[in-house]
Design a protein around this motif. Structure first.
Motif, PDB file in Angstrom:
ATOM      1  N   ALA A  42       0.835  -1.209   0.000  1.00 25.66           N
ATOM      2  CA  ALA A  42       0.000   0.000   0.000  1.00 25.66           C
ATOM      3  C   ALA A  42       0.866   1.254   0.000  1.00 25.66           C
ATOM      4  N   ASN A  43       1.972   1.213   0.720  1.00 27.28           N
ATOM      5  CA  ASN A  43       2.844   2.375   0.818  1.00 27.28           C
ATOM      6  C   ASN A  43       3.568   2.682  -0.492  1.00 27.28           C
ATOM      7  N   ILE A  44       3.644   1.713  -1.390  1.00 25.52           N
ATOM      8  CA  ILE A  44       4.207   1.992  -2.710  1.00 25.52           C
ATOM      9  C   ILE A  44       3.342   3.018  -3.423  1.00 25.52           C
ATOM     10  N   SER A  47       2.022   6.956   1.167  1.00 24.78           N
ATOM     11  CA  SER A  47       2.282   6.563   2.541  1.00 24.78           C
ATOM     12  C   SER A  47       2.198   7.729   3.508  1.00 24.78           C
ATOM     13  N   VAL A  48       1.762   7.427   4.726  1.00 29.49           N
ATOM     14  CA  VAL A  48       1.839   8.362   5.843  1.00 29.49           C
ATOM     15  C   VAL A  48       2.909   7.905   6.825  1.00 29.49           C
ATOM     16  N   ASP A  49       3.624   6.837   6.476  1.00 27.16           N
ATOM     17  CA  ASP A  49       4.664   6.280   7.329  1.00 27.16           C
ATOM     18  C   ASP A  49       6.038   6.810   6.920  1.00 27.16           C
ATOM     19  N   THR A  50       6.973   6.747   7.848  1.00 28.55           N
ATOM     20  CA  THR A  50       8.358   7.108   7.560  1.00 28.55           C
ATOM     21  C   THR A  50       9.079   5.885   7.021  1.00 28.55           C
ATOM     22  N   GLN A  57      12.518   3.991   0.968  1.00 31.21           N
ATOM     23  CA  GLN A  57      12.552   5.385   0.532  1.00 31.21           C
ATOM     24  C   GLN A  57      12.457   5.487  -0.981  1.00 31.21           C
ATOM     25  N   ARG A  58      13.061   4.517  -1.682  1.00 26.73           N
ATOM     26  CA  ARG A  58      12.993   4.495  -3.154  1.00 26.73           C
ATOM     27  C   ARG A  58      11.650   3.978  -3.646  1.00 26.73           C
ATOM     28  N   MET A  59      11.054   3.036  -2.916  1.00 24.58           N
ATOM     29  CA  MET A  59       9.884   2.310  -3.408  1.00 24.58           C
ATOM     30  C   MET A  59       8.557   2.980  -3.068  1.00 24.58           C
ATOM     31  N   TRP A  60       8.479   3.631  -1.925  1.00 23.61           N
ATOM     32  CA  TRP A  60       7.195   4.167  -1.473  1.00 23.61           C
ATOM     33  C   TRP A  60       6.863   5.488  -2.167  1.00 23.61           C
ATOM     34  N   ASN A  61       5.580   5.841  -2.119  1.00 28.39           N
ATOM     35  CA  ASN A  61       5.095   7.128  -2.652  1.00 28.39           C
ATOM     36  C   ASN A  61       5.419   7.289  -4.137  1.00 28.39           C
ATOM     37  N   GLN A  62       5.003   6.308  -4.912  1.00 31.47           N
ATOM     38  CA  GLN A  62       5.335   6.303  -6.336  1.00 31.47           C
ATOM     39  C   GLN A  62       4.126   6.443  -7.261  1.00 31.47           C
ATOM     40  N   CYS A  63       2.903   6.500  -6.746  1.00 31.51           N
ATOM     41  CA  CYS A  63       1.747   6.525  -7.644  1.00 31.51           C
ATOM     42  C   CYS A  63       1.796   7.741  -8.555  1.00 31.51           C
ATOM     43  N   MET A 203      -9.804   5.625   1.377  1.00 36.22           N
ATOM     44  CA  MET A 203      -9.880   5.764  -0.079  1.00 36.22           C
ATOM     45  C   MET A 203      -9.844   7.211  -0.539  1.00 36.22           C
ATOM     46  N   SER A 204     -10.144   8.138   0.339  1.00 33.83           N
ATOM     47  CA  SER A 204     -10.184   9.552  -0.049  1.00 33.83           C
ATOM     48  C   SER A 204      -8.808  10.193  -0.099  1.00 33.83           C
ATOM     49  N   ASN A 205      -7.812   9.527   0.427  1.00 33.20           N
ATOM     50  CA  ASN A 205      -6.453  10.073   0.491  1.00 33.20           C
ATOM     51  C   ASN A 205      -5.513   9.159  -0.286  1.00 33.20           C
ATOM     52  N   PRO A 206      -4.845   9.647  -1.338  1.00 26.27           N
ATOM     53  CA  PRO A 206      -3.930   8.790  -2.097  1.00 26.27           C
ATOM     54  C   PRO A 206      -2.840   8.151  -1.241  1.00 26.27           C
ATOM     55  N   ASN A 207      -2.529   8.759  -0.107  1.00 25.73           N
ATOM     56  CA  ASN A 207      -1.478   8.214   0.744  1.00 25.73           C
ATOM     57  C   ASN A 207      -1.952   7.084   1.647  1.00 25.73           C
ATOM     58  N   THR A 208      -3.258   6.809   1.662  1.00 29.42           N
ATOM     59  CA  THR A 208      -3.785   5.691   2.442  1.00 29.42           C
ATOM     60  C   THR A 208      -4.716   4.796   1.618  1.00 29.42           C
TER      61      THR A 208
END
Length: 227
Positions: A42-44, A47-50, A57-63, A203-208
């Motif tokens: 899901a974090n890919i 993400s709201v996680d560190t 760091q490379r893989m998350w937040n890629q959408c 579902m309303s937040n792309p980061n979750t």
């Protein structure tokens, strides 16, 4: 060949849904730092996680949103997630179903994602609009793809409307204010996210969003419609 089927064609108590539940439950049970875990996958997307290490760091937040990478990136994301889910389920024929909410008879959240409404059901989460979890219908005008399919241009310049979104020189997690979201990404894609998640749901937040199991059926449908 693993075939993605309409969730409404599958029995909530049938073997396909049982395999789906088993795969999701197995992924959810894994350490979040495991790349095959539910949270890591899901974090890919967002993400709201560190990130715990350089790989995360490379893989998350890629959408990819607000550009012509939106459809192709999410197709790639689905394919690799589906492989992980299939292996976790132990069912070699498992494929993600899709939720065809444009169908008048299918505008309620599928039963398997609503019942039982407790922790025994890995497909159910409280982080949705209550009315959706109770079987309320998504409003028909907001879940159709007719308007988007009437646009002939797949890409366009930053400010012009197109089916797939504006061209960009490189992948980007989110677009800028000047970039006009693609018509198909906007409707029904964005609408369904907001309708399911409501004010504070995942579902309303792309980061979750990808933490909610219905995310994957929503995007299976978007991928199906893209063809």
């Amino acid at each position: 060949m693993n075939i993605r089927r309409n969730i409404y064609s599958l029995s909530p108590d049938g073997p396909e849904i049982a395999a789906l539940r088993a795969g999701v439950a197995e992924m959810q049970s894994r350490d979040p730092q495991d790349p095959t875990s539910w949270i890591y996958q899901a974090n890919i997307h967002g993400s709201v996680d560190t990130p715990p290490d350089e790989q995360a760091q490379r893989m998350w937040n890629q959408c990819q949103h607000q550009s012509f990478f939106f459809l192709s990136w999410h197709r790639m994301y689905l394919v690799f997630f589906e492989r992980i889910l299939r292996a976790a389920s132990g069912e070699p024929d498992l494929a993600l179903p899709y939720w065809d909410y444009a169908n008048t008879a299918h505008r309620a959240l599928p039963v398997a994602f609503r019942e039982p409404a407790d922790a025994s059901n890995p497909l159910h989460v409280q982080e949705r609009q209550q009315a959706v979890n109770l079987g309320g219908l998504l409003p028909e005008p907001f879940v159709q793809h007719r308007r988007a399919f009437g646009i002939a241009s797949f890409t366009a310049s930053t400010a012009r409307l197109s089916f797939g979104g504006p061209t960009v020189s490189a992948p980007q997690h989110f677009g800028t204010r000047e970039q006009r979201v693609g018509a198909f990404e906007n409707e029904p894609h964005n609408n369904v996210h907001g309708l399911v998640g409501g004010r504070n749901g995942w579902m309303s937040n792309p980061n979750t969003a990808a933490r909610d199991p219905i995310f994957w059926l929503h995007h299976s449908n978007i991928d199906r419609l893209w063809g």
